[in-house]
Design an enzyme around this catalytic site. Structure first.
Site, PDB file in Angstrom:
ATOM      1  N   TRP A   1       0.849  -1.178   0.000  1.00 43.30           N
ATOM      2  CA  TRP A   1       0.000   0.000   0.000  1.00 43.30           C
ATOM      3  C   TRP A   1       0.890   1.235   0.000  1.00 43.30           C
ATOM      4  O   TRP A   1       1.861   1.323   0.763  1.00 43.30           O
ATOM      5  CB  TRP A   1      -0.890  -0.025   1.244  1.00 43.30           C
ATOM      6  CG  TRP A   1      -1.792   1.147   1.402  1.00 43.30           C
ATOM      7  CD1 TRP A   1      -2.513   1.776   0.420  1.00 43.30           C
ATOM      8  CD2 TRP A   1      -2.091   1.835   2.615  1.00 43.30           C
ATOM      9  NE1 TRP A   1      -3.232   2.813   0.960  1.00 43.30           N
ATOM     10  CE2 TRP A   1      -3.003   2.868   2.309  1.00 43.30           C
ATOM     11  CE3 TRP A   1      -1.689   1.679   3.944  1.00 43.30           C
ATOM     12  CZ2 TRP A   1      -3.506   3.735   3.268  1.00 43.30           C
ATOM     13  CZ3 TRP A   1      -2.193   2.545   4.901  1.00 43.30           C
ATOM     14  CH2 TRP A   1      -3.100   3.564   4.555  1.00 43.30           C
TER      15      TRP A   1
ATOM     16  N   ASP B   1      -0.893  -6.116   9.229  1.00 42.15           N
ATOM     17  CA  ASP B   1      -1.852  -5.087   8.822  1.00 42.15           C
ATOM     18  C   ASP B   1      -3.118  -5.840   8.436  1.00 42.15           C
ATOM     19  O   ASP B   1      -3.153  -6.524   7.403  1.00 42.15           O
ATOM     20  CB  ASP B   1      -1.302  -4.281   7.642  1.00 42.15           C
ATOM     21  CG  ASP B   1      -2.207  -3.117   7.276  1.00 42.15           C
ATOM     22  OD1 ASP B   1      -1.790  -2.275   6.468  1.00 42.15           O
ATOM     23  OD2 ASP B   1      -3.342  -3.041   7.807  1.00 42.15           O
TER      24      ASP B   1
ATOM     25  N   LYS C   1     -13.321  -1.111   6.109  1.00 38.40           N
ATOM     26  CA  LYS C   1     -13.972  -1.879   5.055  1.00 38.40           C
ATOM     27  C   LYS C   1     -14.993  -2.870   5.585  1.00 38.40           C
ATOM     28  O   LYS C   1     -16.110  -2.931   5.081  1.00 38.40           O
ATOM     29  CB  LYS C   1     -12.928  -2.651   4.224  1.00 38.40           C
ATOM     30  CG  LYS C   1     -12.122  -1.771   3.299  1.00 38.40           C
ATOM     31  CD  LYS C   1     -10.883  -1.229   3.991  1.00 38.40           C
ATOM     32  CE  LYS C   1     -10.028  -0.403   3.052  1.00 38.40           C
ATOM     33  NZ  LYS C   1      -8.962   0.295   3.780  1.00 38.40           N
TER      34      LYS C   1
END
Lengths: 449, 405
Positions: free
Chosen positions: B134, B215, B251
């Site tokens: 990311w 993560d 999310k």
């Protein structure tokens, strides 16, 4: 294997160096080499954190911890700076509840990420609130305002920006100041120095010392100014003194960084409490402003605030904003939506705004009334000494002038909790509890503890 | 009076945001934005989960609630529930009281706070991230005071995992180095290790005394199962070793803008955990004092109520299933068009994103001629597709692949 160095070495290194100094140093770091995992078991025999020492307890929060443990029915918590009603309860403003209902009932609302700079409408309204709707700086588009996490977040983002982009890495803070200020700026990568502010002899402003110290600061240094209701002392400069401070700072090219945590909450008037800031902005110069809605809208836990940077031109403001985003994104990507939405609903609606100003004035008035009652109560008891500072000081806090030994005594014998510097939160008092506090102060002063 | 700030340079353009802006400025009525990582419905709209609206209503109607500061470590109930969610109900680490969980600002905030803590207290200040990862990862860690290095991860030839390269690079890392591992739904590639590969990674990481920093941004969102998506994390925790975990509810609960997440640090003892927590809070207080109350309250409301929790898992699976269905549809549409090449990676990848394998030139052409926007590395968000737009994308891919080799 690819290696990319993204570090902006000087500010990160400075920050880490500062963090290492500011935290109690660990020992036995060499010990770690013996605690690594055995290759076969896959289980770590020891801990890579085993060398950590116990962090010091936070002095302000420690007061509440102690208070909570106290079983006395007459205990009084004057430590933390959150507003309490006459009944001693936290307060959610009516207008805030209305705004929240409005938000909940709007089924078109979504929870997408805000832009990095936050809720744009909130930003515009916040700039207007602090600078005034007619501010030329706003009209000339030379302000960038970004939503941040209350006052603390605004100070930290502003501090990191300055550490990265400003040529002077020293910030001057008042002596004394809010306990978190030095740590915020140190971790942001700035060097922290102090300037004289409080005069214990008068329990007022050491104006001479302030002018001398700011006058001696290297040109371009950053100066933290409490916009109103100085924390922890409650001592504010007069308008005339502010004018002198402004002239001195502009002549030395010092960069003002305002901490505005009590707009409207100090005097009861939003405009009055914003005057010092507007004075500086009116002279066309640059400054930073950290705004908090924690106290004046009672939105403590929602963490809503804004950082405004007033620049010389729209072009500079645009560049500054682009760099602020580079500070924010690696910190938390974008700010939270809820608190900012509540503020925007209230500020943009004339009726809600007016209702807010009434509730705000009521809070400020109750605090001012507590000051008067405490002063009267001490006068009535004939407590020795000059206690007029209680009604001269402004805002949530009063520096009583009590020393740590006296504070300890008050806690032990009267179950009254305050920070060891003698700071009390007037917002934590009520007509019922003023007598108890007055008795305690009287006792400790006459006992010559 | 001169401008002291006039020497500030404009920041370089953010690559992902540039794509979003280009799409925004495109007047075409058929434009399609596949660049941003937020879920869209079949109708192409953002989604607020039903269970989230119910939770918010419940909170707003409760007049006994106040808005006082949370403790420094956040909403205690939220923290406990988050630990249980990621580590499982029966985690021995939790039972032994050696887990610290503090509420942070979504995944980013959890990573930043954890990294600043490590920069001060970990023996090694180097952190390894997958290549690619990311875009914000390197910046977060650099500003936290760590130095960032990469380990091989994505193999463009197979469009899968470069497992050999990964093991070699992690094997060469200095002892005590931190390693970022994406728990599931790798961003940007969509490539996850298999269960067996995770076991090998775990053994290597432990034998080399590397410190894992997970993560976890897509728990439940990748496979549709909260437990499956937490398997890699739980595997590491089960061996008794230490690790850090950054959890996000952006999310899987659709709480993007509320900025709600948690940093968990699994330690080897209760005593160490207590000291770790206090030191982590010294990082938090000068950053933003305490975290925001609203998102955490929504999450806690849902997680603690068994009906709401069940409703949530159903809505969550609904989102995951729709994304998996988009993968299936896109793959079949490309097959139907006889587009040259092997496109099976689209259905092998998992999570919100897929690395299409398109070159930067092809990506630009797709934007220009077909008004479909993706990031320049060829990453598309499957969550932004719908049955209606899959054909448009398949046509575009077919066209650029046959035009540009």
């Amino acid at each position: 294997m690819k290696t990319t160095d993204f570090s902006s070495s000087s500010s990160s290194d400075r920050r880490i160096g500062a963090l290492l100094r500011h935290l109690t140093a660990g020992s036995d770091s060499d010990h770690l080499s013996s605690v690594y995992a055995s290759p076969t078991s896959g289980v770590t025999g020891g801990s890579v954190f085993a060398h950590l020492v116990q962090a010091p307890e936070d002095p302000i929060l420690g007061v509440t911890v102690a208070y909570n443990k106290d079983p006395s029915p007459v205990k009084l918590n004057l430590g933390v700076g959150a507003y309490r009603t006459e009944e001693g309860k936290p307060l959610v403003l009516n207008v805030v509840r209305k705004a929240e209902q409005q938000l909940i009932n709007d089924r078109t609302r979504i929870k997408e990420y805000l832009p990095i700079v936050g809720l744009v409408e909130f930003n515009k309204l916040s700039a207007k609130l602090i600078l005034g709707a007619d501010s030329p700086a706003i009209r000339e588009n030379r302000i960038t305002t970004v939503e941040c996490l209350s006052g603390t977040g605004s100070l930290r983002v502003g501090g990191e920006f300055l550490a990265k982009h400003y040529h002077q890495k020293t910030i001057y803070i008042t002596q004394p100041t809010w306990g978190n200020h030095p740590k915020i700026f140190t971790l942001a990568g700035l060097t922290v120095k102090t300037y004289r502010y409080y005069d214990p002899a008068t329990r007022g402003l050491n104006f001479q010392g302030l002018l001398e110290d700011l006058g001696a600061a290297p040109a371009g240094s950053i100066v933290l100014l409490h916009a109103c209701a100085h924390n922890p002392t409650g001592v504010d400069p007069t308008i005339q003194q502010w004018e002198q401070i402004r002239q001195l700072m502009r002549s030395k090219g010092l960069m003002p960084f305002f901490d505005s945590a009590y707009q409207g909450f100090a005097s009861g008037s939003l405009d009055t409490d914003a005057k010092p800031i507007r004075m500086f902005v009116a002279d066309g110069g640059e400054c930073l402003v950290a705004q908090s809605y924690a106290k004046n809208m009672g939105l403590y836990g929602e963490r809503v605030g804004a950082l405004s940077i007033v620049c010389k031109s729209a072009d500079v403001a645009g560049r500054v904003e682009s760099q602020l985003k580079l500070v924010i994104r690696p910190m938390y990507s974008s700010p939270p939506i809820h608190g900012a939405s509540i503020v925007a609903v209230i500020l943009r609606d004339k009726n809600l705004f007016n209702e807010w100003t009434l509730e705000l004035k009521a809070m400020a008035d109750r605090i001012i009334s507590m000051r008067k009652q405490l002063f009267e109560a001490l006068r009535t008891r004939g407590t020795p000494g000059d206690w007029s500072h209680i009604i001269k000081q402004i805002g949530m806090f009063t520096f009583t002038g009590l020393n740590p030994a006296q504070v300890s005594f008050m806690t032990k014998e009267y179950h009254i909790y305050m920070t060891s510097d003698g700071r009390i939160s007037m917002a934590g008092l009520s007509s019922k509890t003023v007598p108890h506090l007055a008795d305690a102060i009287h006792a400790v002063v006459t006992k010559a503890v | 009076m001169n401008s002291i700030l006039s020497s500030v340079l404009p920041a370089p353009k953010d690559p992902v945001l540039s794509v979003i802006f280009a799409c925004r400025d495109d007047p075409s009525p058929v434009k399609l934005n596949l660049s941003a990582g937020t879920y869209r419905t079949e109708e192409g709209k953002p989604l607020v989960l039903d269970v989230v609206r119910r939770a918010e209503q419940q909170l707003a109607n409760d007049l006994s609630r106040d808005k006082e500061y949370l403790p420094l470590n956040g909403l205690p109930e939220f923290n406990k529930l988050s630990t249980k969610l990621i580590l499982g109900d029966d985690s021995p680490a939790v039972k032994e009281n050696r887990v610290v969980t503090i509420q942070c600002l979504s995944g980013t905030g959890s990573l930043r706070v954890g990294a600043e803590f490590l920069a001060t207290h970990n023996k090694e200040r180097v952190i390894f991230v997958p290549d690619p990862t990311w875009g914000n990862h390197p910046r977060i860690f650099a500003l936290a005071g760590l130095s960032v290095e990469y380990f091989r991860y994505y193999d463009p030839k197979s469009r899968g995992l470069d497992f050999k390269g990964m093991l070699e690079d992690l094997g060469a890392a200095p002892p005590g180095a931190i390693v970022v591992l994406q728990a599931c739904g790798h961003n940007p590639t969509g490539v996850d290790p298999t269960f067996e590969q995770w076991e090998q990674i775990r053994r290597l990481v432990r034998s080399k005394c590397l410190l894992p920093f997970f993560d976890s941004a897509y728990q439940g969102f990748a496979s549709g199962s909260l437990d499956s998506d937490a398997q890699a994390v739980r595997m590491f925790v089960a061996d008794g070793g230490e690790c850090l975990i950054a959890q996000s509810y952006a999310k899987n609960m659709g709480l993007y803008g509320e900025r709600i997440g948690a940093l968990t640090i699994v330690c080897t003892s209760e005593d160490v955990a207590k000291k770790v927590e206090d030191q982590v809070l010294l990082v938090v207080r000068p950053m933003y004092l305490t975290p925001p109350i609203h998102g955490a309250s929504i999450v806690a409301t849902i997680l603690k109520n068994s009906d709401m929790y069940n409703d949530w898992t159903i809505e969550l699976k609904g989102m995951a299933d729709r994304i998996i269905s988009m993968r299936q549809q896109l793959y079949e549409a490309i097959q139907a068009r006889g587009t040259p090449g092997d496109w099976s990676h689209i259905i092998k990848h998992i999570g919100m994103f897929t690395f299409t394998g398109l070159s930067e030139e092809q990506v630009h052409l797709i934007a220009k001629e077909y008004h479909i926007y993706m990031t320049y590395d060829g990453r598309i968000s499957m969550a932004s597709l719908s049955s209606k737009t899959v054909p448009q994308l398949a046509d575009a891919i077919h066209a650029v692949v046959t035009r540009i080799a």
